[in-house]
Motif scaffolding. Structure first.
Motif, PDB file in Angstrom:
ATOM      1  N   ASP A   1       0.812  -1.213   0.000  1.00  0.00           N
ATOM      2  CA  ASP A   1       0.000   0.000   0.000  1.00  0.00           C
ATOM      3  C   ASP A   1       0.846   1.264   0.000  1.00  0.00           C
ATOM      4  N   GLY A   2       2.173   1.091  -0.136  1.00  0.00           N
ATOM      5  CA  GLY A   2       3.061   2.246  -0.175  1.00  0.00           C
ATOM      6  C   GLY A   2       3.597   2.656   1.176  1.00  0.00           C
ATOM      7  N   THR A   3       3.084   2.089   2.264  1.00  0.00           N
ATOM      8  CA  THR A   3       3.557   2.451   3.594  1.00  0.00           C
ATOM      9  C   THR A   3       5.019   2.076   3.749  1.00  0.00           C
ATOM     10  N   GLY A   4       5.788   2.996   4.301  1.00  0.00           N
ATOM     11  CA  GLY A   4       7.200   2.733   4.550  1.00  0.00           C
ATOM     12  C   GLY A   4       8.090   2.913   3.350  1.00  0.00           C
ATOM     13  N   SER A   5       7.539   3.412   2.225  1.00  0.00           N
ATOM     14  CA  SER A   5       8.355   3.571   1.027  1.00  0.00           C
ATOM     15  C   SER A   5       8.584   5.028   0.654  1.00  0.00           C
ATOM     16  N   ALA A   6       8.179   5.955   1.504  1.00  0.00           N
ATOM     17  CA  ALA A   6       8.312   7.370   1.188  1.00  0.00           C
ATOM     18  C   ALA A   6       9.767   7.751   0.994  1.00  0.00           C
ATOM     19  N   GLY A   7      10.054   8.381  -0.145  1.00  0.00           N
ATOM     20  CA  GLY A   7      11.376   8.911  -0.395  1.00  0.00           C
ATOM     21  C   GLY A   7      12.422   7.869  -0.750  1.00  0.00           C
ATOM     22  N   LEU A   8      12.018   6.618  -0.977  1.00  0.00           N
ATOM     23  CA  LEU A   8      12.996   5.584  -1.267  1.00  0.00           C
ATOM     24  C   LEU A   8      13.290   5.533  -2.761  1.00  0.00           C
ATOM     25  N   ASP A   9      14.428   4.936  -3.098  1.00  0.00           N
ATOM     26  CA  ASP A   9      14.945   5.040  -4.449  1.00  0.00           C
ATOM     27  C   ASP A   9      14.483   3.941  -5.395  1.00  0.00           C
ATOM     28  N   GLY A  10      13.922   2.876  -4.897  1.00  0.00           N
ATOM     29  CA  GLY A  10      13.503   1.806  -5.786  1.00  0.00           C
ATOM     30  C   GLY A  10      12.971   0.633  -5.011  1.00  0.00           C
ATOM     31  N   VAL A  11      11.976  -0.034  -5.570  1.00  0.00           N
ATOM     32  CA  VAL A  11      11.382  -1.200  -4.924  1.00  0.00           C
ATOM     33  C   VAL A  11      11.938  -2.454  -5.592  1.00  0.00           C
ATOM     34  N   LEU A  12      12.548  -3.326  -4.798  1.00  0.00           N
ATOM     35  CA  LEU A  12      13.127  -4.552  -5.314  1.00  0.00           C
ATOM     36  C   LEU A  12      12.174  -5.721  -5.126  1.00  0.00           C
ATOM     37  N   THR A  13      12.404  -6.788  -5.859  1.00  0.00           N
ATOM     38  CA  THR A  13      11.626  -8.011  -5.687  1.00  0.00           C
ATOM     39  C   THR A  13      12.278  -8.879  -4.613  1.00  0.00           C
ATOM     40  N   PRO A  14      11.518  -9.777  -3.999  1.00  0.00           N
ATOM     41  CA  PRO A  14      12.123 -10.711  -3.044  1.00  0.00           C
ATOM     42  C   PRO A  14      13.234 -11.542  -3.655  1.00  0.00           C
ATOM     43  N   GLU A  15      13.117 -11.854  -4.931  1.00  0.00           N
ATOM     44  CA  GLU A  15      14.141 -12.648  -5.601  1.00  0.00           C
ATOM     45  C   GLU A  15      15.455 -11.875  -5.699  1.00  0.00           C
ATOM     46  N   GLN A  16      15.372 -10.577  -5.946  1.00  0.00           N
ATOM     47  CA  GLN A  16      16.582  -9.757  -5.977  1.00  0.00           C
ATOM     48  C   GLN A  16      17.245  -9.710  -4.600  1.00  0.00           C
ATOM     49  N   VAL A  17      16.434  -9.598  -3.561  1.00  0.00           N
ATOM     50  CA  VAL A  17      16.976  -9.582  -2.204  1.00  0.00           C
ATOM     51  C   VAL A  17      17.617 -10.929  -1.879  1.00  0.00           C
ATOM     52  N   ALA A  18      16.970 -12.019  -2.272  1.00  0.00           N
ATOM     53  CA  ALA A  18      17.524 -13.351  -2.014  1.00  0.00           C
ATOM     54  C   ALA A  18      18.879 -13.526  -2.692  1.00  0.00           C
ATOM     55  N   GLU A  19      19.034 -12.962  -3.862  1.00  0.00           N
ATOM     56  CA  GLU A  19      20.321 -13.011  -4.566  1.00  0.00           C
ATOM     57  C   GLU A  19      21.418 -12.366  -3.728  1.00  0.00           C
ATOM     58  N   ASP A  20      21.112 -11.221  -3.125  1.00  0.00           N
ATOM     59  CA  ASP A  20      22.105 -10.541  -2.297  1.00  0.00           C
ATOM     60  C   ASP A  20      22.387 -11.309  -1.009  1.00  0.00           C
ATOM     61  N   ILE A  21      21.349 -11.930  -0.445  1.00  0.00           N
ATOM     62  CA  ILE A  21      21.556 -12.734   0.767  1.00  0.00           C
ATOM     63  C   ILE A  21      22.546 -13.855   0.494  1.00  0.00           C
ATOM     64  N   VAL A  22      22.354 -14.571  -0.595  1.00  0.00           N
ATOM     65  CA  VAL A  22      23.233 -15.688  -0.939  1.00  0.00           C
ATOM     66  C   VAL A  22      24.651 -15.193  -1.196  1.00  0.00           C
ATOM     67  N   ARG A  23      24.777 -14.067  -1.884  1.00  0.00           N
ATOM     68  CA  ARG A  23      26.107 -13.518  -2.163  1.00  0.00           C
ATOM     69  C   ARG A  23      26.842 -13.170  -0.867  1.00  0.00           C
ATOM     70  N   VAL A  24      26.147 -12.493   0.055  1.00  0.00           N
ATOM     71  CA  VAL A  24      26.779 -12.109   1.310  1.00  0.00           C
ATOM     72  C   VAL A  24      27.100 -13.328   2.158  1.00  0.00           C
ATOM     73  N   MET A  25      26.257 -14.348   2.112  1.00  0.00           N
ATOM     74  CA  MET A  25      26.556 -15.574   2.853  1.00  0.00           C
ATOM     75  C   MET A  25      27.849 -16.215   2.339  1.00  0.00           C
ATOM     76  N   ARG A  26      28.085 -16.156   1.041  1.00  0.00           N
ATOM     77  CA  ARG A  26      29.333 -16.690   0.501  1.00  0.00           C
ATOM     78  C   ARG A  26      30.524 -15.840   0.951  1.00  0.00           C
ATOM     79  N   GLU A  27      30.306 -14.522   0.983  1.00  0.00           N
ATOM     80  CA  GLU A  27      31.383 -13.616   1.402  1.00  0.00           C
ATOM     81  C   GLU A  27      31.572 -13.625   2.922  1.00  0.00           C
TER      82      GLU A  27
END
Length: 264
Positions: A192-218
């Protein structure tokens, strides 16, 4: 850490970031995935989409007994817990210190004590094996605060602090700890847009999961799917008062707060 052959628990796993991470862990070759959520029916749907190496468990993370049961059920099915993704969260509603104590207390439980209780349940076995991974979902709000809702911003700060402490206490004992701090992600909490005021972009859960896996490797600490958050955090540290002034302006813009007259 490589995820292949590991057993993972994901709270808040019925939708959003949790569902994306659960599916990605399975795709990475996890031996087992426990999808935990208050909404058991949706958790079962996610587990079914993963296959035979996934189970669904109803879990209210604001209750330590539920977390203990979740861990016990996962051990019963898969033998152990290698990865605990403490991801469940709630947005609450807009407002500040005037909001009722019951809401503040629920936020403390979900965004604070839930991570403590989870660590209490899984850290001993991870330390004994000399290996494990514990991930806390905080938010960019945990590093930068948020103008719309005080309970969310304050308790997400607590989530970051808990993750920091766990990293300090267990990082040399074989347990990796990371903290996820995204801005807006396309989930039920932000639709509903709550919590997104002034933010630069909305990502998908799949994009976030990609970063989680990358950081877990690092095996680094912060997971920042929105890389600009790192610069915002540096700005805050370099000139705290200037940063607070900018946040005051943002609050005035989005909350209709009265602006202090300029000195004559």
């Amino acid at each position: 850490m490589e995820i292949r052959g590991k057993v993972a628990i994901v709270t808040g796993g019925a939708s959003g970031i949790g569902a994306g991470a659960a599916r990605r862990f399975a795709a990475e070759g996890a031996k087992g995935v426990a999808v935990a959520d208050l909404n058991l029916e949706r958790a079962q749907e996610v587990a079914k989409s993963i296959g035979a190496n996934a189970i669904a468990v109803k879990c209210d993370v604001s209750r330590e007994a539920d977390i203990q049961n979740l861990v016990a059920e996962t051990r019963k099915r898969f033998g152990q817990v290698d990865i605990y993704f403490s991801n469940a969260g709630i947005l609450g509603r807009m407002g500040g210190v005037e909001l009722e104590d019951a809401l503040w207390q629920k936020m403390w439980e979900v965004h604070g004590m839930a991570h403590v209780w989870a660590a209490r349940a899984v850290m001993p076995e991870m330390v004994e094996r000399g290996e494990g991974y514990f991930i806390v979902t905080a938010s960019a709000a945990g590093l930068l605060n948020i103008v719309e809702t005080a309970p969310y911003g304050v308790t997400k700060h607590a989530a970051v602090a808990i993750a920091e402490w766990l990293r300090i206490a267990y990082g040399r004992r074989g347990v990796r700890v990371s903290c996820l701090c995204p801005q807006s992600v396309a989930t039920d909490m932000t639709k509903d847009g709550t919590g997104s005021a002034g933010l630069d972009g909305v990502l998908t859960p799949e994009q976030v999961a990609e970063d989680i896996v990358r950081v877990m490797r690092e095996e680094s600490f912060l997971v920042l799917p929105h890389p600009e958050v790192a610069q915002y955090h540096r700005n805050k540290g370099q000139d705290y008062d200037r940063w607070l002034g900018g946040m005051q302006k943002l609050y005035a813009q989005h909350m209709g707060a009265p602006k202090k007259p300029l000195p004559q």
